[in-house]
Design a protein around this motif. Sequence first.
Motif, short mmCIF file in Angstrom:
data_model
loop_
_atom_site.label_atom_id
_atom_site.label_comp_id
_atom_site.label_asym_id
_atom_site.label_seq_id
_atom_site.Cartn_x
_atom_site.Cartn_y
_atom_site.Cartn_z
N VAL A 141 0.87 -1.38 -0.03
CA VAL A 141 -0.08 0.09 -0.13
C VAL A 141 0.68 1.28 0.14
CG1 VAL A 141 -1.80 -1.31 1.27
CG2 VAL A 141 0.02 0.10 2.61
N THR A 142 0.40 2.50 -0.32
CA THR A 142 0.69 3.67 0.04
C THR A 142 0.16 4.46 1.11
OG1 THR A 142 1.06 4.01 -2.28
CG2 THR A 142 1.31 5.93 -1.03
N ALA A 143 0.80 4.97 2.13
CA ALA A 143 0.23 5.82 3.11
C ALA A 143 0.55 7.15 2.99
CB ALA A 143 0.88 5.21 4.40
N ILE A 144 -0.31 8.13 3.51
CA ILE A 144 -0.26 9.54 3.12
C ILE A 144 -0.51 10.19 4.72
CG2 ILE A 144 -1.03 11.78 1.98
CD1 ILE A 144 -1.07 10.03 -0.55
N ASN A 145 0.21 11.01 4.98
CA ASN A 145 -0.13 12.25 6.15
C ASN A 145 -0.83 13.13 5.24
OD1 ASN A 145 -0.20 14.13 8.09
ND2 ASN A 145 1.63 13.33 9.11
N ASN A 163 1.21 12.99 -9.91
CA ASN A 163 0.66 14.50 -9.83
C ASN A 163 0.69 15.00 -8.72
OD1 ASN A 163 -0.05 14.01 -12.75
ND2 ASN A 163 -2.22 13.32 -12.10
N LEU A 164 0.41 14.61 -7.63
CA LEU A 164 0.67 15.31 -6.19
C LEU A 164 1.85 15.62 -5.99
CD1 LEU A 164 -0.76 16.02 -3.72
CD2 LEU A 164 0.03 13.76 -2.67
N ILE A 165 3.13 14.70 -6.29
CA ILE A 165 4.13 15.06 -6.02
C ILE A 165 4.75 16.14 -6.96
CG2 ILE A 165 6.81 14.17 -6.37
CD1 ILE A 165 5.54 11.46 -5.56
N ARG A 166 4.30 16.40 -8.10
CA ARG A 166 4.73 17.53 -9.11
C ARG A 166 4.02 18.79 -8.49
NH1 ARG A 166 2.50 13.86 -13.40
NH2 ARG A 166 4.49 13.05 -14.16
N LYS A 167 2.60 18.65 -7.90
CA LYS A 167 2.01 19.89 -7.64
C LYS A 167 2.79 20.54 -6.36
CE LYS A 167 -2.43 21.63 -6.48
NZ LYS A 167 -3.98 21.32 -6.69
N LYS A 175 10.92 14.35 2.20
CA LYS A 175 9.51 14.05 2.58
C LYS A 175 8.59 12.93 2.04
CE LYS A 175 9.45 17.53 5.70
NZ LYS A 175 9.73 17.18 7.24
N ILE A 176 9.40 12.05 1.37
CA ILE A 176 8.76 10.75 0.82
C ILE A 176 9.58 9.59 1.52
CG2 ILE A 176 8.48 9.45 -1.42
CD1 ILE A 176 8.31 12.04 -2.81
N GLY A 229 5.52 13.66 11.14
CA GLY A 229 5.69 14.55 10.12
C GLY A 229 6.98 14.59 9.18
N GLN A 230 7.97 13.36 9.71
CA GLN A 230 9.28 13.66 8.93
C GLN A 230 9.12 13.22 7.54
OE1 GLN A 230 10.87 10.47 11.59
NE2 GLN A 230 11.57 12.22 13.09
N VAL A 231 8.05 12.50 7.14
CA VAL A 231 7.83 12.07 5.72
C VAL A 231 6.07 12.41 5.48
CG1 VAL A 231 9.55 10.84 5.41
CG2 VAL A 231 7.56 9.65 5.98
N PHE A 232 5.68 12.72 4.47
CA PHE A 232 4.06 12.81 4.15
C PHE A 232 3.74 11.63 3.20
CE2 PHE A 232 5.36 17.20 5.31
CZ PHE A 232 4.45 17.56 6.41
N VAL A 233 4.54 11.07 2.66
CA VAL A 233 4.14 10.19 1.69
C VAL A 233 5.08 8.84 2.01
CG1 VAL A 233 3.78 9.26 -0.71
CG2 VAL A 233 3.41 11.74 -0.10
N ALA A 234 4.44 7.48 2.30
CA ALA A 234 5.34 6.35 2.39
C ALA A 234 4.83 5.36 1.32
CB ALA A 234 5.07 5.80 3.70
N TYR A 235 5.67 4.76 0.43
CA TYR A 235 5.23 4.20 -0.59
C TYR A 235 5.61 2.53 -0.39
CZ TYR A 235 5.08 2.64 -5.51
OH TYR A 235 4.58 2.20 -6.68
#
Length: 365
Positions: A141-145, A163-167, A175-176, A229-235
């Motif tokens: 899965v992917t997890a997002i703060n 798209n989110l990463i680009r934006k 932060k990934i 909050g050390q990362v916002f996206v975990a893949y």
Amino acid sequence: MTRSMGMFTCFFVWGLFTLSALAFAEQDSTGKEITVNERRVLSINGAVNCTVIDPLFKAFEAQHPDVTIHYTESNTRDLYERFLSEPETRADIIMSPAMDLQFKLANDGFALAYQSPELERLPSDSYWRNELFGFTYEPIVTAINTDILAADDLPLSREQLLNLIRKKNHLLDEKIGLFDIKKSGIGYLAWIYDGQQSRSYGRLLEAFGNHQAQLYTDTSSMLQALLKGQVFVAYNLIGAYSYQWSEQYPWIKTIMPTDYTSVIMRTAFIYRDAKQPSLAKRFIDLLLSPLGQQILANQSGLTPISPKAVGPYSRDALSKLPHGIFRPIPLGLELLIQTDDAKKQLIYNEWDNAMRPLSERLSSP
């Protein structure tokens, strides 16, 4: 639970250090008094969280009150390397979600053949010969703060994540969170499977490198980093742990990507020179039995391999959550390709190049 050398060792029901005080108060199922010297120890080395697998251990010890389970936990890569480098520490049973590393050990002759009567109840693609046994069915899965989203929608697919990463661009610098594929067996397996399945694999790797992704050796460390909050996206996390985290911290959302959702099996095998082969066989029987699968579906958070098990963590319950096409990683000879040294080095080189600082890559000829 004691900690040593980066691993966790768990003693369930009756810790070895307290046995002498308790032994004369115990009786086995026939009423016979059990002494310390009569107690047997089943050793298990695994890459499964102690607290998650605990209900299954308790069930086994309830069936065998003269047995103590000695469980040592480590991450997937360490478990594999320690098995090879320290033969004196090999346990009776080895459990891990790194299917390719488990398969290689079994294929290299380290597994004891055992025709468990429970195999007839399970999907035929969940075990290899009568040596390696899959017992869970777990999404990657992917997890997002969600603090990073502001007014943006939760990305449900890999394309939407890009798209989110680009934006967000520089808001996601460092932060990934990703598995360090050179230090995590499950991280390597999940990433290389992406390479076979995903059209966005190359763009994801580029985006992760450009944003100086942080590397971790296990899912728990990534989830802790998300919480702080050390990362916002975990893949590419293991879903069982991430969903439990989301229940506890609702602002951490767990997503099964809608383009496709990879599925791994945790596997177990009996070491060919196990000190307690008969106990190990009984444990495998419990693990694969309707009772063991029910325990997983109701008490562990791990989704059992049996589609017949019923409970909040069952396959049926999993299928009702938003997800893409489930693509289970096959448990077969093709896994060996991924353990080939030359193939692995190619992947490592590609990874290392992408993860170098951007300034270093731009200055390269």
